[in-house]
Design a protein around this motif. Structure first.
Motif, PDB file in Angstrom:
ATOM      1  N   THR A  87      50.029   9.840  60.239  1.00  0.00           N
ATOM      2  CA  THR A  87      48.634   9.415  60.304  1.00  0.00           C
ATOM      3  C   THR A  87      48.412   8.346  61.368  1.00  0.00           C
ATOM      4  O   THR A  87      47.308   8.240  61.901  1.00  0.00           O
ATOM      5  CB  THR A  87      48.123   8.929  58.935  1.00  0.00           C
ATOM      6  OG1 THR A  87      48.960   7.882  58.462  1.00  0.00           O
ATOM      7  CG2 THR A  87      48.081  10.062  57.935  1.00  0.00           C
ATOM      8  N   ALA A  88      49.435   7.570  61.700  1.00  0.00           N
ATOM      9  CA  ALA A  88      49.287   6.585  62.776  1.00  0.00           C
ATOM     10  C   ALA A  88      48.945   7.277  64.096  1.00  0.00           C
ATOM     11  O   ALA A  88      48.101   6.798  64.861  1.00  0.00           O
ATOM     12  CB  ALA A  88      50.562   5.768  62.922  1.00  0.00           C
ATOM     13  N   ALA A  89      49.591   8.403  64.358  1.00  0.00           N
ATOM     14  CA  ALA A  89      49.286   9.152  65.584  1.00  0.00           C
ATOM     15  C   ALA A  89      47.876   9.722  65.532  1.00  0.00           C
ATOM     16  O   ALA A  89      47.169   9.742  66.546  1.00  0.00           O
ATOM     17  CB  ALA A  89      50.307  10.264  65.793  1.00  0.00           C
ATOM     18  N   TRP A  90      47.465  10.186  64.346  1.00  0.00           N
ATOM     19  CA  TRP A  90      46.101  10.714  64.225  1.00  0.00           C
ATOM     20  C   TRP A  90      45.068   9.641  64.538  1.00  0.00           C
ATOM     21  O   TRP A  90      44.125   9.879  65.280  1.00  0.00           O
ATOM     22  CB  TRP A  90      45.854  11.241  62.812  1.00  0.00           C
ATOM     23  CG  TRP A  90      46.604  12.467  62.456  1.00  0.00           C
ATOM     24  CD1 TRP A  90      47.425  13.222  63.232  1.00  0.00           C
ATOM     25  CD2 TRP A  90      46.596  13.090  61.176  1.00  0.00           C
ATOM     26  NE1 TRP A  90      47.938  14.270  62.521  1.00  0.00           N
ATOM     27  CE2 TRP A  90      47.443  14.220  61.257  1.00  0.00           C
ATOM     28  CE3 TRP A  90      45.972  12.811  59.978  1.00  0.00           C
ATOM     29  CZ2 TRP A  90      47.666  15.063  60.180  1.00  0.00           C
ATOM     30  CZ3 TRP A  90      46.200  13.649  58.899  1.00  0.00           C
ATOM     31  CH2 TRP A  90      47.035  14.757  59.009  1.00  0.00           C
ATOM     32  N   ARG A 103      42.363   9.320  67.624  1.00  0.00           N
ATOM     33  CA  ARG A 103      40.926   9.171  67.360  1.00  0.00           C
ATOM     34  C   ARG A 103      40.360   7.967  68.132  1.00  0.00           C
ATOM     35  O   ARG A 103      39.268   8.045  68.700  1.00  0.00           O
ATOM     36  CB  ARG A 103      40.697   9.005  65.868  1.00  0.00           C
ATOM     37  CG  ARG A 103      39.255   9.007  65.485  1.00  0.00           C
ATOM     38  CD  ARG A 103      39.103   9.055  63.993  1.00  0.00           C
ATOM     39  NE  ARG A 103      37.694   9.124  63.662  1.00  0.00           N
ATOM     40  CZ  ARG A 103      37.235   9.225  62.453  1.00  0.00           C
ATOM     41  NH1 ARG A 103      38.059   9.288  61.436  1.00  0.00           N
ATOM     42  NH2 ARG A 103      35.946   9.277  62.225  1.00  0.00           N
ATOM     43  N   ALA A 104      41.101   6.868  68.140  1.00  0.00           N
ATOM     44  CA  ALA A 104      40.654   5.691  68.887  1.00  0.00           C
ATOM     45  C   ALA A 104      40.601   5.998  70.381  1.00  0.00           C
ATOM     46  O   ALA A 104      39.627   5.622  71.066  1.00  0.00           O
ATOM     47  CB  ALA A 104      41.587   4.516  68.626  1.00  0.00           C
ATOM     48  N   GLU A 105      41.619   6.671  70.889  1.00  0.00           N
ATOM     49  CA  GLU A 105      41.644   7.016  72.310  1.00  0.00           C
ATOM     50  C   GLU A 105      40.479   7.929  72.677  1.00  0.00           C
ATOM     51  O   GLU A 105      39.882   7.784  73.752  1.00  0.00           O
ATOM     52  CB  GLU A 105      42.980   7.672  72.668  1.00  0.00           C
ATOM     53  CG  GLU A 105      44.150   6.707  72.617  1.00  0.00           C
ATOM     54  CD  GLU A 105      45.493   7.381  72.714  1.00  0.00           C
ATOM     55  OE1 GLU A 105      45.559   8.634  72.684  1.00  0.00           O
ATOM     56  OE2 GLU A 105      46.504   6.656  72.804  1.00  0.00           O
ATOM     57  N   GLY A 145      37.021   7.601  75.415  1.00  0.00           N
ATOM     58  CA  GLY A 145      36.745   8.579  76.446  1.00  0.00           C
ATOM     59  C   GLY A 145      37.973   9.035  77.215  1.00  0.00           C
ATOM     60  O   GLY A 145      37.853   9.561  78.324  1.00  0.00           O
ATOM     61  N   ILE A 146      39.146   8.865  76.653  1.00  0.00           N
ATOM     62  CA  ILE A 146      40.379   9.299  77.320  1.00  0.00           C
ATOM     63  C   ILE A 146      40.451  10.826  77.269  1.00  0.00           C
ATOM     64  O   ILE A 146      40.134  11.443  76.250  1.00  0.00           O
ATOM     65  CB  ILE A 146      41.601   8.654  76.652  1.00  0.00           C
ATOM     66  CG1 ILE A 146      41.542   7.139  76.842  1.00  0.00           C
ATOM     67  CG2 ILE A 146      42.902   9.215  77.208  1.00  0.00           C
ATOM     68  CD1 ILE A 146      42.622   6.368  76.136  1.00  0.00           C
ATOM     69  N   PRO A 151      50.511  12.103  71.920  1.00  0.00           N
ATOM     70  CA  PRO A 151      50.875  13.442  71.434  1.00  0.00           C
ATOM     71  C   PRO A 151      50.832  13.536  69.908  1.00  0.00           C
ATOM     72  O   PRO A 151      51.061  12.548  69.204  1.00  0.00           O
ATOM     73  CB  PRO A 151      52.297  13.639  71.926  1.00  0.00           C
ATOM     74  CG  PRO A 151      52.679  12.449  72.689  1.00  0.00           C
ATOM     75  CD  PRO A 151      51.594  11.449  72.607  1.00  0.00           C
ATOM     76  N   TRP A 152      50.552  14.738  69.416  1.00  0.00           N
ATOM     77  CA  TRP A 152      50.587  14.984  67.977  1.00  0.00           C
ATOM     78  C   TRP A 152      52.022  14.844  67.489  1.00  0.00           C
ATOM     79  O   TRP A 152      52.961  15.120  68.216  1.00  0.00           O
ATOM     80  CB  TRP A 152      50.099  16.399  67.658  1.00  0.00           C
ATOM     81  CG  TRP A 152      48.658  16.624  67.895  1.00  0.00           C
ATOM     82  CD1 TRP A 152      48.095  17.348  68.908  1.00  0.00           C
ATOM     83  CD2 TRP A 152      47.564  16.141  67.109  1.00  0.00           C
ATOM     84  NE1 TRP A 152      46.737  17.343  68.806  1.00  0.00           N
ATOM     85  CE2 TRP A 152      46.370  16.605  67.702  1.00  0.00           C
ATOM     86  CE3 TRP A 152      47.474  15.357  65.966  1.00  0.00           C
ATOM     87  CZ2 TRP A 152      45.119  16.303  67.187  1.00  0.00           C
ATOM     88  CZ3 TRP A 152      46.222  15.065  65.451  1.00  0.00           C
ATOM     89  CH2 TRP A 152      45.070  15.528  66.056  1.00  0.00           C
TER      90      TRP A 152
END
Length: 125
Positions: free
Chosen positions: A48-51, A55-57, A61-62, A69-70
């Motif tokens: 979930t940290a990657a998720w 989402r923040a990125e 607008g990245i 990466p997932w």
């Protein structure tokens, strides 16, 4: 769930055992159970940290190809990531050696199986 049916000519024999551990064995059982739960919680947090990072990125607008990466929910990938981080991370550094590797693997397998069931929208039990 399919019901088990023995083949003709075979007899099914089952035993029910009660655990009655002494104080030392009881501490080991609790430690191993805690290790499995800690590994499960670690796996969920790791994914979930990657998720949340993605989402923040995206909110910044990245571009899609530049996002974090997932991370995979597969048991082998979780096991590899856990083994890479267990010695260095403060969460497990002091006590991971006290338990069997299978205790941690049980937690990781549970997290992986839960995700697979959720993805397929199947009941877990």
């Amino acid at each position: 769930m399919k019901k088990f049916k023995p083949r003709p000519g075979f007899t099914v024999l089952a035993h029910k055992l009660a655990l009655d551990p002494n104080a030392t064995a009881g501490r080991h059982l609790h430690s191993h159970g805690g290790a499995a739960r800690a590994a499960y919680n670690w796996a969920v947090a790791y994914i979930t940290a990657a998720w949340w990072q993605r989402r923040a990125e995206q909110s910044y607008g990245i571009a899609e190809d530049e996002l974090t990466p997932w991370r995979s929910w597969s048991l082998p990938s979780l096991r590899k990531a856990f083994n890479e981080g267990k010695r260095a991370g403060p969460r497990f550094a002091g006590w991971w050696e006290e338990n069997s590797k299978e205790a941690y693997n049980t937690g990781l397998a549970g997290a992986s199986a839960r995700q697979q069931a959720a993805r397929a929208q199947l009941p877990l039990w």
